[in-house]
Design an enzyme around this catalytic site. Structure first.
Site, PDB file in Angstrom:
ATOM      1  N   HIS A   4       0.821  -1.206   0.000  1.00 43.98           N
ATOM      2  CA  HIS A   4       0.000   0.000   0.000  1.00 43.98           C
ATOM      3  C   HIS A   4       0.855   1.255   0.000  1.00 43.98           C
ATOM      4  CE1 HIS A   4      -3.817  -2.192   1.562  1.00 43.98           C
ATOM      5  NE2 HIS A   4      -3.738  -2.162   0.249  1.00 43.98           N
ATOM      6  N   GLU A  24     -19.390   1.889 -28.214  1.00 45.97           N
ATOM      7  CA  GLU A  24     -18.500   0.740 -28.104  1.00 45.97           C
ATOM      8  C   GLU A  24     -19.149  -0.541 -28.632  1.00 45.97           C
ATOM      9  OE1 GLU A  24     -17.591   0.297 -23.932  1.00 45.97           O
ATOM     10  OE2 GLU A  24     -19.580   1.034 -23.388  1.00 45.97           O
ATOM     11  N   ASN A  40     -11.200   0.384 -27.089  1.00 44.56           N
ATOM     12  CA  ASN A  40     -10.804  -0.973 -26.691  1.00 44.56           C
ATOM     13  C   ASN A  40     -11.936  -1.974 -26.955  1.00 44.56           C
ATOM     14  OD1 ASN A  40      -8.547   0.318 -25.812  1.00 44.56           O
ATOM     15  ND2 ASN A  40      -9.019   0.168 -23.652  1.00 44.56           N
ATOM     16  N   ASP A  41     -13.115  -1.683 -26.367  1.00 43.68           N
ATOM     17  CA  ASP A  41     -14.232  -2.612 -26.549  1.00 43.68           C
ATOM     18  C   ASP A  41     -14.732  -2.589 -27.990  1.00 43.68           C
ATOM     19  OD1 ASP A  41     -14.265  -3.730 -24.091  1.00 43.68           O
ATOM     20  OD2 ASP A  41     -15.821  -2.423 -23.260  1.00 43.68           O
ATOM     21  N   ARG A  98      -9.282  -9.830 -26.813  1.00 48.60           N
ATOM     22  CA  ARG A  98      -7.889  -9.376 -26.689  1.00 48.60           C
ATOM     23  C   ARG A  98      -7.131 -10.106 -25.594  1.00 48.60           C
ATOM     24  NH1 ARG A  98      -8.991  -3.480 -23.879  1.00 48.60           N
ATOM     25  NH2 ARG A  98     -10.843  -4.120 -22.805  1.00 48.60           N
ATOM     26  N   CYS A 118     -12.004   7.710 -25.962  1.00 49.32           N
ATOM     27  CA  CYS A 118     -11.435   7.608 -24.621  1.00 49.32           C
ATOM     28  C   CYS A 118     -10.761   6.263 -24.377  1.00 49.32           C
ATOM     29  CB  CYS A 118     -12.509   7.856 -23.563  1.00 49.32           C
ATOM     30  SG  CYS A 118     -13.938   6.767 -23.692  1.00 49.32           S
TER      31      CYS A 118
END
Length: 830
Positions: free
Chosen positions: A296, A538, A561-562, A572, A609
């Site tokens: 942490h 997406e 990405n999607d 992916r 994005c």
């Protein structure tokens, strides 16, 4: 009555704090005793205690038995069996450790000075200088002198006070800091931990009881084969220290938190609380002898951008306390006992680092504008409010994606509306009026939450996630909408809905927003009733109805990405097909054009994005496709602005159209490669690569300065390896030519833009050459693709330098432009 049932642990990280906490919560309602018996190591733990469960050291694929003894043991066994089969396998995901920075070879400009270097593992990159100060580790044995609790508050009072203290701190915290404090609260309220202390209190004072509990659980965790579990020892120690300090405020525990000068802090271990108490104005670096990438404290160091090196020999470092040291986390070293030459190297490295930051910062406050005046907004992707201020400072023109699902993860229950309101409000205030696009929770599917009890799915990416789960968890969705609308009074918020694939879904969302606005109005709460609404694009289906959707929403943001994954039907994360995952496909590029063309016909704004937005190779195509905004991780913002400043929008549009006409990915890649070499190749000679009064003390610093400058200018993406190529040539024979001139040179794969660097030195230096000292350097660093050019330039230059008048002209020139003109005329004129 007793029962038992055998299971196999399928959690990738074993039973650590998060799944243990969930299992504990399921077991606690039953009266019977429930214990977990690990069949691999024989460890036994109370299943109603998170710490005890963690202590069983149950790892992936371990077989274990749950044993039930007591009046409702059969009922408990049936319920737990169902839970273990249906929910437990999906209650955790991979823990993402802090990325370990790749170390590079020690450059010869440093190694030739035989420095004293202590090596370690870099967890947060950067170079720093400061006084080496030891973090005074709290000596808990001082509390053993507290043999009586007479007149002291009871343990229950102490415990209550510390719980209140942590909750108050957590309310003020955000992001990772908040998550870590929540974990400490969980430890503080652990049944086994508290019962152990209560048992000890029967025959000894509070201090001894707490320390006994600490030692017991510490020993249990240290026996674990899991590094992650061993790293939790520090969290238990942190909680124990809070209890002890609260119980015995008069015990003087010296802790290093008052810093008054630039400091590199050395610690064998550093608790999260100790780190948070340090003055970050003076904390320049951390050197830890023992910390892991999931610690942490290390996660906090990354959040505060403090260069951090771990696994360093503590004793060797400790011997250098109160001396000035250099910390280089790119090289993975602490430099101690630095002599003049070593200091010169690191001072130069710090200067180059500052120049690199300065170079990017020149674009920080500028708009991302092409050479022909086309603007593209550059925004940041964030996961918590603490990231907003650094992003804005780094040049972000807003937040293009606030991934709110991170607020819902790593918890045993959903965050309250007030908790969410605070987080969104902090983000909006930090954005200083710039837009913040808040994506509503994208959970479910590959992001399961154990407290929602979502069903297991064969293909989670195509399943029950995002907007699709909102009707079932309506109050949860309403709670988030209320929090956003209330927070929107403090800044320029926008709402973005993920995974929309038809008009019905967005119309339903708009109905819910109206309902929530009505609730807020009836409750008399302040809210913003004009927050722009948009959707993530997406799902390929939305591309074909973008005109219909444009009537319903005010903006679109493409989740690359999607979208790539769905458009190409490629998982992916599946190694067998992941090579097919590539957004440079003609289909993807044509789809971009379709979205922007139609959206603009309806006056709608389109952003992107996904990670693709920060890819410098594809950037010209994204600009040419007409996207209004690109949102990316903060470190890429200034660099992307700089790249856009060198692009022509008209040329980008033409390039995009050509790419859309390509038939294959290979053709697109060749098109980009050809365009790159034609349009962005920097000139061999550039005033930025000319120094007329370079002050260096030796050959090593001269080469470091010239190659480092190439890196700063972006002509090489790996200046350290380029420097090694230069030194490899020097080892064959010195490049000193006599008459004060030297021509170090290389043809290398480690330079993108072939460069001729020139340095007229303030004074001559030893070039380790039979030809004498050198005060004029002409360094050739040419890409291997230009090998013919390399020999031509070198030969011509060597012949020219024979002539005294040519040498005289160069040395007499006091302006970079004059030197370039001379070389241009002599080397390249026909």
């Amino acid at each position: 009555m007793s029962f038992q049932q055998q299971f196999k642990c399928v959690l990738p990280n074993g039973i650590h704090a998060r799944p243990a906490s969930l299992l504990e919560s399921v077991c606690n309602p039953y009266y019977c005793d429930i214990s977990l018996h690990n069949l691999r190591n024989g460890n036994v733990g109370n299943a109603k205690s998170m710490l005890s469960l963690v202590g069983t050291d149950t790892l992936l694929n371990d077989e274990f038995v749950l044993m039930f003894e007591g009046e409702d043991s059969q009922t408990a066994m049936l319920a737990l069996t169902q839970f273990m089969n249906e929910r437990f396998p999906y209650c955790d995901d991979d823990i993402t450790p802090v990325e370990v920075q790749r170390s590079v070879p020690i450059p010869q400009s440093l190694s030739r000075h035989q420095p004293f270097l202590l090596r370690g593992k870099s967890l947060v990159n950067g170079i720093a200088k400061g006084k080496l100060v030891a973090s005074s580790e709290a000596d808990l044995s001082l509390f053993l002198n507290c043999s009586s609790d007479q007149g002291k508050p009871s343990f229950q009072q102490v415990h209550k006070a510390v719980v209140a203290e942590l909750e108050a701190e957590k309310l003020q915290a955000s992001g990772k800091e908040s998550e870590i404090l929540a974990a400490h609260l969980s430890i503080l309220q652990d049944r086994e931990f508290l019962e152990y202390i209560e048992e000890q209190l029967v025959h000894q004072p509070i201090a001894h009881a707490i320390l006994a509990a600490l030692e017991s659980f510490k020993a249990m965790l240290e026996r674990s084969n899991s590094q992650y579990l061993r790293e939790r020892v520090l969290d238990i120690k942190d909680v124990a220290l809070r209890l002890l300090v609260n119980a015995y405020p008069n015990v003087n525990i010296e802790q290093q938190s008052q810093l008054s000068e630039a400091t590199i802090l050395l610690a064998s271990e550093l608790t999260p609380s100790q780190f948070l108490a340090l003055d970050k104005r003076y904390l320049k670096g951390l050197v830890l002898s023992d910390a892991g990438s999931t610690s942490h404290t290390v996660i906090l160091a990354r959040a505060f951008d403090i260069p951090t090196l771990v696994n360093v020999d503590y004793e060797l470092c400790h011997a250098e306390l109160n001396s000035e040291v250099y910390l280089d986390c790119l090289l993975g070293v602490v430099a101690i006992k630095a002599d003049d030459n070593v200091s010169v190297y690191f001072e130069r490295a710090l200067k180059l680092q500052q120049q690199q930051k300065q170079r990017f910062s020149e674009h920080t406050d500028k708009l991302a504008m092409t050479t022909d005046g086309h603007e593209v907004e550059i925004a940041a992707n964030i996961a918590c409010s603490i990231e907003v201020a650094p992003a804005i400072k780094g040049g972000a023109q807003g937040v293009g994606l606030f991934r709110t699902e991170m607020l819902f993860m790593d918890r045993s229950e959903a965050p309250s509306e007030q908790c969410q309101y605070q987080e969104y409000r902090e983000a909006l205030i930090a954005a200083q009026g710039k837009p913040v696009i808040i994506r509503t929770m994208d959970i479910g599917g590959d992001k399961p939450l154990d407290y929602l009890n979502l069903p297991k799915e064969t293909n989670p990416f195509l399943g029950y996630r995002a907007v699709r789960i909102y009707p079932q968890f309506l109050e949860l969705f309403h709670s988030q909408l209320r929090a956003i609308l209330r927070a929107a009074c403090h800044g320029a918020a926008k709402i973005m809905i993920p995974m929309v694939h038809n008009v019905e879904e967005i119309r339903w969302v708009k109905q819910q927003i109206s309902l929530v606005e009505k609730q807020l109005k009836e409750a008399g709460l302040e809210y913003n009733n004009s927050v722009p609404l948009g959707i993530m694009v997406e799902v390929p289906a939305t591309v074909f109805i973008i005109d219909k959707l444009a009537h319903e929403v005010e903006f679109f943001s493409i989740g690359s990405n999607d979208m790539t994954q769905y458009l190409l039907a490629v998982d992916r994360d599946n190694d067998a097909v992941s090579s097919l995952y590539n957004s440079l496909s003609p289909a993807f590029l044509r789809m971009l054009g379709q979205i922007t063309l139609v959206a603009k016909q309806y006056g709608r704004w389109v952003g992107m994005c996904g990670e693709l937005a920060a890819d410098p190779k594809i950037l010209p195509l994204l600009v040419g496709a007409g996207l209004d905004e690109l949102s990316m991780s903060s470190p890429n913002i200034a660099k992307t602005k700089q790249q856009i400043a060198g692009l022509s929008f008209i040329e980008c549009e033409a390039l995009y159209q050509q790419a859309c006409e390509c038939s294959t990915r290979a053709e697109i890649e060749k098109l980009l490669s050809d365009a790159e070499s034609e349009k962005t190749a920097l000139p061999l000679l550039d005033e930025a690569c000319v120094f007329t009064q370079l002050d260096v003390i030796n050959k090593e610093e001269a080469i470091q300065a010239l190659v480092g400058n190439i890196g700063v200018l972006g002509r090489s993406q790996n200046a350290l390896l380029l420097e090694e190529d230069i030194w490899a040539r020097e080892e064959i024979f010195s490049t000193g030519l006599g008459n004060g001139f030297a021509i170090p040179h290389t043809k290398s794969d480690n330079i993108e833009h072939s460069t001729i660097s020139i340095a007229h030195l303030d004074h001559a230096i030893n070039w380790h050459s039979d030809s004498g000292d050198v005060d004029f350097i002409i360094m050739l660093t040419l890409n291997k693709a230009h090998s013919d050019q390399h020999m031509q330039i070198f030969s011509k230059l060597a012949r020219k330098l024979i002539h005294e008048d040519f040498r005289g002209q160069l040395k007499a020139a006091t302006e970079p432009s004059k030197i370039i003109t001379i070389l241009q005329n002599e080397l390249f004129s026909s």
